[in-house]
Design an enzyme around this catalytic site. Structure first.
Site, PDB file in Angstrom:
ATOM      1  N   ARG A 203       0.857  -1.184   0.000  1.00  0.00           N
ATOM      2  CA  ARG A 203       0.000   0.000   0.000  1.00  0.00           C
ATOM      3  C   ARG A 203       0.894   1.235   0.000  1.00  0.00           C
ATOM      4  O   ARG A 203       1.979   1.238   0.589  1.00  0.00           O
ATOM      5  CB  ARG A 203      -0.924   0.025   1.227  1.00  0.00           C
ATOM      6  CG  ARG A 203      -2.151  -0.887   1.127  1.00  0.00           C
ATOM      7  CD  ARG A 203      -3.148  -0.353   0.097  1.00  0.00           C
ATOM      8  NE  ARG A 203      -4.416  -1.076   0.116  1.00  0.00           N
ATOM      9  CZ  ARG A 203      -4.702  -2.126  -0.652  1.00  0.00           C
ATOM     10  NH1 ARG A 203      -3.773  -2.595  -1.488  1.00  0.00           N
ATOM     11  NH2 ARG A 203      -5.884  -2.701  -0.593  1.00  0.00           N
TER      12      ARG A 203
ATOM     13  N   GLU B  81      -3.987   7.661  -4.838  1.00  0.00           N
ATOM     14  CA  GLU B  81      -3.948   7.055  -6.157  1.00  0.00           C
ATOM     15  C   GLU B  81      -5.063   7.645  -7.027  1.00  0.00           C
ATOM     16  O   GLU B  81      -6.221   7.550  -6.639  1.00  0.00           O
ATOM     17  CB  GLU B  81      -4.122   5.533  -6.064  1.00  0.00           C
ATOM     18  CG  GLU B  81      -2.944   4.848  -5.422  1.00  0.00           C
ATOM     19  CD  GLU B  81      -3.130   3.348  -5.244  1.00  0.00           C
ATOM     20  OE1 GLU B  81      -2.152   2.683  -4.853  1.00  0.00           O
ATOM     21  OE2 GLU B  81      -4.255   2.833  -5.472  1.00  0.00           O
TER      22      GLU B  81
ATOM     23  N   HIS C 234      -1.423   0.648  -9.805  1.00  0.00           N
ATOM     24  CA  HIS C 234      -2.013  -0.352  -8.909  1.00  0.00           C
ATOM     25  C   HIS C 234      -2.591  -1.521  -9.716  1.00  0.00           C
ATOM     26  O   HIS C 234      -3.789  -1.816  -9.655  1.00  0.00           O
ATOM     27  CB  HIS C 234      -3.099   0.280  -8.026  1.00  0.00           C
ATOM     28  CG  HIS C 234      -3.352  -0.504  -6.760  1.00  0.00           C
ATOM     29  ND1 HIS C 234      -3.774   0.074  -5.594  1.00  0.00           N
ATOM     30  CD2 HIS C 234      -3.247  -1.836  -6.482  1.00  0.00           C
ATOM     31  CE1 HIS C 234      -3.928  -0.852  -4.651  1.00  0.00           C
ATOM     32  NE2 HIS C 234      -3.604  -2.021  -5.175  1.00  0.00           N
TER      33      HIS C 234
END
Length: 327
Positions: free
Chosen positions: A243, A272, A291
């Site tokens: 993360r 993000e 991601h």
């Protein structure tokens, strides 16, 4: 005799930018009556009674107190993915609702992206591709060099399912494997020839590549900061597939600018996406991907299947394959 009505399942939407993909919708419809957030908000009185499950994909929909209070028959939240830092587990538990995740489905795809980032950063693939296709390139420089992955030292922070899968892959590259974990994993370390570092500092000082493979918790928020980066070799690369908030990004910017470490490769950031003026985006010794650790056709399908199995187990009063408990 009519068939029993399927249990109601709340999802954010079907298709579009943030909705559940059509092929996953088809899977869900075999077991649930799907209700989108729009449908729920337009007819709360009727829909609130039907909804027994919530399917959370890409951290959506947001599960807050207001939503929980409006769903009196809710029994389970099925999270598609491993990380549940976007869910307030204690609050959800107080409503008598169970939370599940999908640790088995994501391990291979996430380990693959970790290796891909390590190789891409080591061999400067992104930068090399830009040189190769640039209209300004007239020749390839002979002193444009990367570093070897084979026989280098890899430090894995977090030896869970994904970390172990990373170690398996690293073994094929004849890497020396170090790992730091809350508990020593003797069976796993013997299987891949890894060495346990009780202190994370020892791992940081010895590793050519440091890979973060842990879930985000309040305890490990910004676990890699200025001090930790300073312990790493100036030739080392930091890779994050956990993360974004595991790293103090301001400290990382400073470390990359001042060559405290050689490079970084991140599949996750905080937030993000990063703001378009973020200093990390201006550096040439970093790779950032959007991601995509579990962004494969197969992984998305397997996550949905695992989430479905979890939710049905809760609704049918059966043992739950992957329940997440509040600490």
């Amino acid at each position: 005799m009519s068939e029993p009505e399927l249990p109601g399942l709340l999802i954010l939407d079907i298709g579009g930018t943030y909705g559940v993909q059509e092929n996953i919708v088809a899977l869900l419809k075999k077991h649930f009556c799907l209700i989108t957030m729009k449908e729920f908000l337009e007819n709360k009185k009727e829909m609130s009674k039907k909804i027994q499950s919530v399917f959370v994909s890409e951290c959506r929909p947001t599960v807050d107190q207001e939503l929980l209070e409006s769903l009196p028959n809710l029994k389970v939240i099925g999270n598609s993915g491993v990380g549940v830092d976007h869910l307030n587990l204690k609050m959800i538990s107080n409503f008598g609702v169970k939370v599940t995740n999908t640790p088995h489905a994501v391990a291979d795809s996430t380990a693959d992206i970790g290796m891909a980032l390590m190789l891409a950063s080591a061999r400067r693939l992104v930068e090399g591709s830009q040189i190769a296709i640039s209209p300004h390139t007239k020749y390839f420089a002979v002193d444009w060099l990367g570093v070897e992955v084979t026989r280098a030292t890899l430090g894995i922070i977090g030896m869970g399912r994904i970390g172990y899968k990373v170690a398996q892959r690293a073994r094929a590259f004849e890497m020396k494997i170090l790992y730091h974990n809350r508990k020593q994993r003797k069976e796993e370390e013997q299987a891949v020839g890894a060495h346990y570092c009780e202190k994370m500092e020892d791992l940081l000082q010895q590793s050519d590549f440091v890979m973060l493979v842990v879930n985000l918790t309040p305890e490990n928020h910004k676990m890699i900061g200025k001090k930790e980066l300073g312990l790493m070799k100036p030739t080392a690369t930091l890779i994050n597939i956990g993360r974004g908030a595991l790293i103090d990004q301001d400290a990382l910017v400073e470390a990359l600018q001042n060559n405290v470490i050689r490079a970084a490769a991140l599949d996750v950031t905080y937030p993000e996406p990063l703001p378009r003026d973020h200093p990390l985006l201006k550096l040439n010794n970093i790779i950032i991907t959007p991601h995509i650790g579990t962004a494969t056709v197969q992984a998305i399908q397997m996550m949905a299947e695992e989430a479905i199995a979890n939710m049905l187990a809760v609704l049918n009063g059966q043992p739950i394959p992957s329940e997440v408990f509040p600490k």
